[in-house]
Design a protein around this motif. Structure first.
Motif, PDB file in Angstrom:
ATOM      1  N   THR A  35       0.892  -1.248  -0.121  1.00  0.00           N
ATOM      2  CA  THR A  35       0.040  -0.023  -0.122  1.00  0.00           C
ATOM      3  C   THR A  35       1.047   1.137  -0.074  1.00  0.00           C
ATOM      4  O   THR A  35       1.813   1.549   0.923  1.00  0.00           O
ATOM      5  CB  THR A  35      -1.049   0.172   1.276  1.00  0.00           C
ATOM      6  N   LEU A  36       0.658   2.163  -0.966  1.00  0.00           N
ATOM      7  CA  LEU A  36       1.490   3.361  -1.167  1.00  0.00           C
ATOM      8  C   LEU A  36       0.908   4.344  -0.192  1.00  0.00           C
ATOM      9  O   LEU A  36      -0.302   4.839  -0.334  1.00  0.00           O
ATOM     10  CB  LEU A  36       1.571   3.875  -2.399  1.00  0.00           C
ATOM     11  N   ALA A  37       1.794   5.261   0.519  1.00  0.00           N
ATOM     12  CA  ALA A  37       1.751   6.506   1.400  1.00  0.00           C
ATOM     13  C   ALA A  37       2.086   7.574   0.669  1.00  0.00           C
ATOM     14  O   ALA A  37       3.230   7.641  -0.132  1.00  0.00           O
ATOM     15  CB  ALA A  37       2.135   6.546   2.758  1.00  0.00           C
ATOM     16  N   PRO A  38       1.362   8.795   0.403  1.00  0.00           N
ATOM     17  CA  PRO A  38       2.097   9.941  -0.155  1.00  0.00           C
ATOM     18  C   PRO A  38       3.241  10.339   0.682  1.00  0.00           C
ATOM     19  O   PRO A  38       3.399  10.230   1.740  1.00  0.00           O
ATOM     20  CB  PRO A  38       1.016  10.962   0.088  1.00  0.00           C
ATOM     21  N   ILE A  52       6.277   3.623   1.976  1.00  0.00           N
ATOM     22  CA  ILE A  52       5.644   2.270   2.339  1.00  0.00           C
ATOM     23  C   ILE A  52       5.636   2.294   3.656  1.00  0.00           C
ATOM     24  O   ILE A  52       6.911   2.308   4.233  1.00  0.00           O
ATOM     25  CB  ILE A  52       6.120   0.977   1.548  1.00  0.00           C
ATOM     26  N   LEU A  53       4.631   2.498   4.556  1.00  0.00           N
ATOM     27  CA  LEU A  53       4.739   2.506   5.752  1.00  0.00           C
ATOM     28  C   LEU A  53       4.457   1.050   6.436  1.00  0.00           C
ATOM     29  O   LEU A  53       3.382   0.265   5.916  1.00  0.00           O
ATOM     30  CB  LEU A  53       3.577   3.374   6.534  1.00  0.00           C
ATOM     31  N   LEU A  54       5.353   0.821   7.234  1.00  0.00           N
ATOM     32  CA  LEU A  54       5.040  -0.717   8.001  1.00  0.00           C
ATOM     33  C   LEU A  54       4.578  -0.589   9.455  1.00  0.00           C
ATOM     34  O   LEU A  54       4.668   0.410   9.994  1.00  0.00           O
ATOM     35  CB  LEU A  54       6.597  -1.555   8.021  1.00  0.00           C
ATOM     36  N   ALA A 170      -1.702   7.222  13.042  1.00  0.00           N
ATOM     37  CA  ALA A 170      -2.678   7.712  12.834  1.00  0.00           C
ATOM     38  C   ALA A 170      -3.437   7.086  11.553  1.00  0.00           C
ATOM     39  O   ALA A 170      -4.590   7.455  11.383  1.00  0.00           O
ATOM     40  CB  ALA A 170      -2.514   9.320  12.759  1.00  0.00           C
ATOM     41  N   GLU A 171      -2.905   6.850  10.807  1.00  0.00           N
ATOM     42  CA  GLU A 171      -3.149   6.378   9.450  1.00  0.00           C
ATOM     43  C   GLU A 171      -2.725   4.882   9.212  1.00  0.00           C
ATOM     44  O   GLU A 171      -2.327   4.385   8.159  1.00  0.00           O
ATOM     45  CB  GLU A 171      -2.705   7.131   8.176  1.00  0.00           C
ATOM     46  N   SER A 172      -3.481   3.949  10.118  1.00  0.00           N
ATOM     47  CA  SER A 172      -2.937   2.609  10.131  1.00  0.00           C
ATOM     48  C   SER A 172      -3.376   1.658   8.877  1.00  0.00           C
ATOM     49  O   SER A 172      -2.683   0.691   8.812  1.00  0.00           O
ATOM     50  CB  SER A 172      -3.290   2.007  11.843  1.00  0.00           C
TER      51      SER A 172
END
Length: 261
Positions: A35-38, A52-54, A170-172
């Motif tokens: 899942t891509l994060a800005p 990419i947040l883990l 916050a944006e899990s």
């Protein structure tokens, strides 16, 4: 706590260099896997990124130079001469910028000719206008020349709350990945110039003991191990997750996912 004591380094992020064209199209490549994060544009005007947040709080940074950047400015950038499509660098962090003094203190007595710069201000603006500020400490040799990226980590020390920079809590939903990846299990470095300034001594100073790292979430799952070897320069990552297997992070860049069992 003595002046020599130090909190275990916290793995902050992994840097992956791509072309600007590939960065713009990265979502189509990782679709079905991650899942891509800005991200945003960096304050120097040279680079932009996506993340990419883990769920362990570590993140992957896909970074690209703008196509119209002056070639000389790019060459003078720490990553300007690195190979696109590869993992080029990685960063540790600490709870407070003041904690870095313990790292520098240990390097004064370390069996190595490498050390770190004092904190250098940096930052970027997120697409929503949020301003992020941090300080970066990069490795150098005895003559003050920059050490090749990736052979030693740099340090990213937040001056604004890390939660603004990395919103994995916050944006899990951005940490939920189709391939089940949850965090980084290990980082290993191969470096052809190990003898140049005794990398083992440098890492002894970095870790101040056992060669292991913490993660921002505080999770104790997994070995979170670091290893060093000689050979053709490379940074190898092993992820952990709810599924096991391999996936292509970039064309030709395949990484493993293992279980924590």
């Amino acid at each position: 706590m003595s002046s020599q004591a130090m909190q275990i380094p916290i793995l902050d992020h992994i840097v992956i260099l791509v072309s600007h064209k590939d960065l713009l199209g990265i979502s189509s490549h990782i679709e079905g896997h991650l899942t891509l994060a800005p991200g945003g544009n960096h304050a120097d005007g040279l680079t932009t990124n996506k993340l990419i947040l883990l769920s362990d709080g570590v993140y992957l940074e896909f970074i690209a130079f703008f196509d119209d950047v002056d070639p000389e400015r790019r060459r003078n950038h720490r990553w300007g001469k690195e190979t696109e499509g590869t993992v080029i660098d990685w960063a540790f962090t600490l709870p407070s910028e003041s904690d870095f003094a313990a790292v520098q203190q240990r390097f004064q007595n370390a069996d190595t000719s490498a050390s770190y710069t004092d904190p250098i201000p940096g930052g970027r603006t997120k697409p929503d206008g949020t301003v992020l500020e941090w300080a970066v400490c990069t490795p150098k040799d005895r003559q003050g020349n920059a050490v090749a990226p990736g052979s030693m980590p740099f340090w990213c020390l937040d001056r604004t709350p890390r939660a603004r920079r990395v919103s994995y809590e916050a944006e899990s939903h951005l940490t939920q990945h189709p391939n089940g990846v949850k965090g980084l299990l290990s980082v290993s470095i191969r470096d052809p110039d190990e003898g140049a300034f005794n990398l083992k001594g440098a890492y002894d100073a970095i870790f101040g003991g056992e060669w292991s790292y913490d993660v921002p979430s505080g999770s104790t799952a997994g070995k979170r191990a670091f290893s060093l070897s000689t050979g053709e320069a490379a940074i190898k990552l092993v992820f952990h997750g709810s599924k096991t297997g391999r996936f292509e992070l970039l064309p030709g860049l395949v990484v493993d996912i293992e279980s924590l069992a």
